[in-house]
Design a protein around this motif. Sequence first.
Motif, PDB file in Angstrom:
ATOM      1  N   ALA A  44      26.707 -27.540 -25.699  1.00 23.49           N
ATOM      2  CA  ALA A  44      25.242 -27.275 -25.018  1.00 23.49           C
ATOM      3  C   ALA A  44      24.808 -26.037 -24.728  1.00 23.49           C
ATOM      4  O   ALA A  44      23.527 -25.866 -24.793  1.00 23.49           O
ATOM      5  CB  ALA A  44      25.109 -28.242 -23.911  1.00 23.49           C
ATOM      6  N   VAL A  45      25.719 -24.960 -24.540  1.00 25.70           N
ATOM      7  CA  VAL A  45      25.516 -23.613 -24.425  1.00 25.70           C
ATOM      8  C   VAL A  45      25.373 -22.953 -25.818  1.00 25.70           C
ATOM      9  O   VAL A  45      26.418 -23.056 -26.485  1.00 25.70           O
ATOM     10  CB  VAL A  45      26.380 -23.019 -23.578  1.00 25.70           C
ATOM     11  N   THR A  46      24.390 -22.291 -26.052  1.00 22.35           N
ATOM     12  CA  THR A  46      24.077 -21.682 -27.372  1.00 22.35           C
ATOM     13  C   THR A  46      23.922 -20.214 -27.185  1.00 22.35           C
ATOM     14  O   THR A  46      23.688 -19.761 -26.037  1.00 22.35           O
ATOM     15  CB  THR A  46      22.804 -22.356 -28.201  1.00 22.35           C
ATOM     16  N   PRO A  47      24.068 -19.418 -28.178  1.00 21.37           N
ATOM     17  CA  PRO A  47      23.549 -18.000 -27.991  1.00 21.37           C
ATOM     18  C   PRO A  47      22.441 -17.731 -27.811  1.00 21.37           C
ATOM     19  O   PRO A  47      21.970 -16.803 -26.948  1.00 21.37           O
ATOM     20  CB  PRO A  47      24.021 -17.348 -29.468  1.00 21.37           C
ATOM     21  N   HIS A  63      32.627 -20.652 -25.160  1.00 24.60           N
ATOM     22  CA  HIS A  63      32.629 -21.610 -26.446  1.00 24.60           C
ATOM     23  C   HIS A  63      34.409 -21.554 -26.749  1.00 24.60           C
ATOM     24  O   HIS A  63      34.549 -22.692 -27.052  1.00 24.60           O
ATOM     25  CB  HIS A  63      32.282 -20.628 -27.673  1.00 24.60           C
ATOM     26  N   LYS A  64      34.898 -20.616 -26.400  1.00 22.57           N
ATOM     27  CA  LYS A  64      36.258 -20.374 -26.614  1.00 22.57           C
ATOM     28  C   LYS A  64      36.881 -21.586 -25.432  1.00 22.57           C
ATOM     29  O   LYS A  64      38.010 -22.606 -26.128  1.00 22.57           O
ATOM     30  CB  LYS A  64      37.010 -19.469 -26.353  1.00 22.57           C
ATOM     31  N   LEU A  65      36.694 -21.595 -24.487  1.00 23.34           N
ATOM     32  CA  LEU A  65      37.188 -22.502 -23.378  1.00 23.34           C
ATOM     33  C   LEU A  65      36.636 -23.974 -23.444  1.00 23.34           C
ATOM     34  O   LEU A  65      37.377 -24.944 -23.598  1.00 23.34           O
ATOM     35  CB  LEU A  65      36.711 -22.152 -21.946  1.00 23.34           C
ATOM     36  N   PHE A  66      35.400 -24.031 -24.044  1.00 23.56           N
ATOM     37  CA  PHE A  66      34.847 -25.410 -24.571  1.00 23.56           C
ATOM     38  C   PHE A  66      35.620 -26.075 -25.571  1.00 23.56           C
ATOM     39  O   PHE A  66      36.118 -27.163 -25.534  1.00 23.56           O
ATOM     40  CB  PHE A  66      33.350 -25.244 -24.897  1.00 23.56           C
ATOM     41  N   ILE A  67      36.138 -25.199 -26.761  1.00 27.48           N
ATOM     42  CA  ILE A  67      36.963 -26.036 -27.809  1.00 27.48           C
ATOM     43  C   ILE A  67      38.344 -26.006 -27.154  1.00 27.48           C
ATOM     44  O   ILE A  67      38.955 -27.153 -27.650  1.00 27.48           O
ATOM     45  CB  ILE A  67      36.848 -24.934 -29.142  1.00 27.48           C
ATOM     46  N   VAL A  88      50.373 -38.224 -37.550  1.00 27.02           N
ATOM     47  CA  VAL A  88      49.048 -38.197 -37.011  1.00 27.02           C
ATOM     48  C   VAL A  88      48.569 -36.504 -36.817  1.00 27.02           C
ATOM     49  O   VAL A  88      49.481 -35.628 -36.849  1.00 27.02           O
ATOM     50  CB  VAL A  88      49.032 -38.515 -35.672  1.00 27.02           C
ATOM     51  N   LYS A  89      47.387 -36.163 -37.336  1.00 23.22           N
ATOM     52  CA  LYS A  89      46.764 -34.983 -37.278  1.00 23.22           C
ATOM     53  C   LYS A  89      45.436 -35.221 -36.523  1.00 23.22           C
ATOM     54  O   LYS A  89      45.048 -36.340 -36.184  1.00 23.22           O
ATOM     55  CB  LYS A  89      46.256 -34.609 -38.735  1.00 23.22           C
ATOM     56  N   ALA A  90      44.847 -34.050 -35.917  1.00 26.92           N
ATOM     57  CA  ALA A  90      43.847 -33.840 -35.132  1.00 26.92           C
ATOM     58  C   ALA A  90      43.002 -32.744 -35.227  1.00 26.92           C
ATOM     59  O   ALA A  90      43.395 -31.776 -35.592  1.00 26.92           O
ATOM     60  CB  ALA A  90      44.331 -33.935 -33.477  1.00 26.92           C
ATOM     61  N   GLU A  91      41.599 -33.028 -35.117  1.00 24.53           N
ATOM     62  CA  GLU A  91      40.707 -32.193 -35.463  1.00 24.53           C
ATOM     63  C   GLU A  91      39.333 -32.020 -34.566  1.00 24.53           C
ATOM     64  O   GLU A  91      38.959 -33.434 -34.352  1.00 24.53           O
ATOM     65  CB  GLU A  91      40.337 -31.916 -37.153  1.00 24.53           C
ATOM     66  N   PHE A  92      38.776 -31.018 -34.167  1.00 21.18           N
ATOM     67  CA  PHE A  92      37.722 -31.000 -33.283  1.00 21.18           C
ATOM     68  C   PHE A  92      36.401 -30.269 -33.905  1.00 21.18           C
ATOM     69  O   PHE A  92      36.855 -29.358 -34.673  1.00 21.18           O
ATOM     70  CB  PHE A  92      38.020 -30.413 -32.136  1.00 21.18           C
TER      71      PHE A  92
END
Length: 301
Positions: A44-47, A63-67, A88-92
């Motif tokens: 929700a936070v953008t540059p 953004h780093k903390l968000f991810i 299993v694999k995972a992606e965000f």
Amino acid sequence: MKSIKRLLLVLDPDADSDFVVQRAKLIAEKYNAGVLLFMSKPNAVTPESVGKGLGSLFFKTQHKLFIEHYEKMLKVLRGEFAAQGLKVKAEFSADKNSADAILKKILEYKPDITLKSVQKHSGLKSILITNTDWHLIKTSPFPLLLVKSQAWHKDGSIIAAVDPLHAKAQQNQLDHLLIDAAENLATRMSLSAHIFHSYLPELSTMFPKALDAGDYIKQVKAKHQEKIAELLDEHKLSTTQVTMVRGELMRTLLNCIRKEKGNVLVLGALSRNFVERAIVGSTAEKILYDTPCDVLVMKNA
């Protein structure tokens, strides 16, 4: 859907996903399938929202903390699947449009089945089918299992809803695909497979006498029974595993699901009774909103 080797689990970062995770673990275990956990959440936070100067640094940090926050959630879930011996694999993804991000991942991963939860309205009994859900129903070329927030019946069934009186050859192929999927899933899950079909003869002033109408209804019923029999000839189901009834679609469908303890309703995305008649209309919406079971949407390959 003869077999499931690649399973895509779409996780909602803002909702309780216990049931969809439970379903994914069960299906992956029964089919020995590899699993990709996929979570999409736009930041929700953008540059633009924080401006220049110090704002740019703030955004990068945020953004780093968000991810990291959501990747940590995925890591915990990945550990649960791995603990069961599952691959299993995972992606965000933090893409702005979650629906497009999910579809992009589906097209890239080419899963044999995609699982996604559908949520209940807050404080209401009805469930919420989001724009993302409809987008995937209409655009995903692979089977999509929409999971409701409820446990499966241990002695339940997998119900394929068919439409054997269609005129299209493509739909005929799809009916067989639906039955194959129901049989295969039922066998793997140690459940029973069932076929559902409802029909509603169109009566009008062309039948001034009750006897004429009665004869017409008998003819219609016989024609539907003949087509159902033709479907059964190519499968291992008996007539005891078929519900063919005359009446309004939703009422007869809900009665069948309750009677047969339906865990999954298998629908075809070209079915005249369901999507062709109202892909975003009242019939399709009622099926997804009101059926007390998961819904598996299938399409021709």
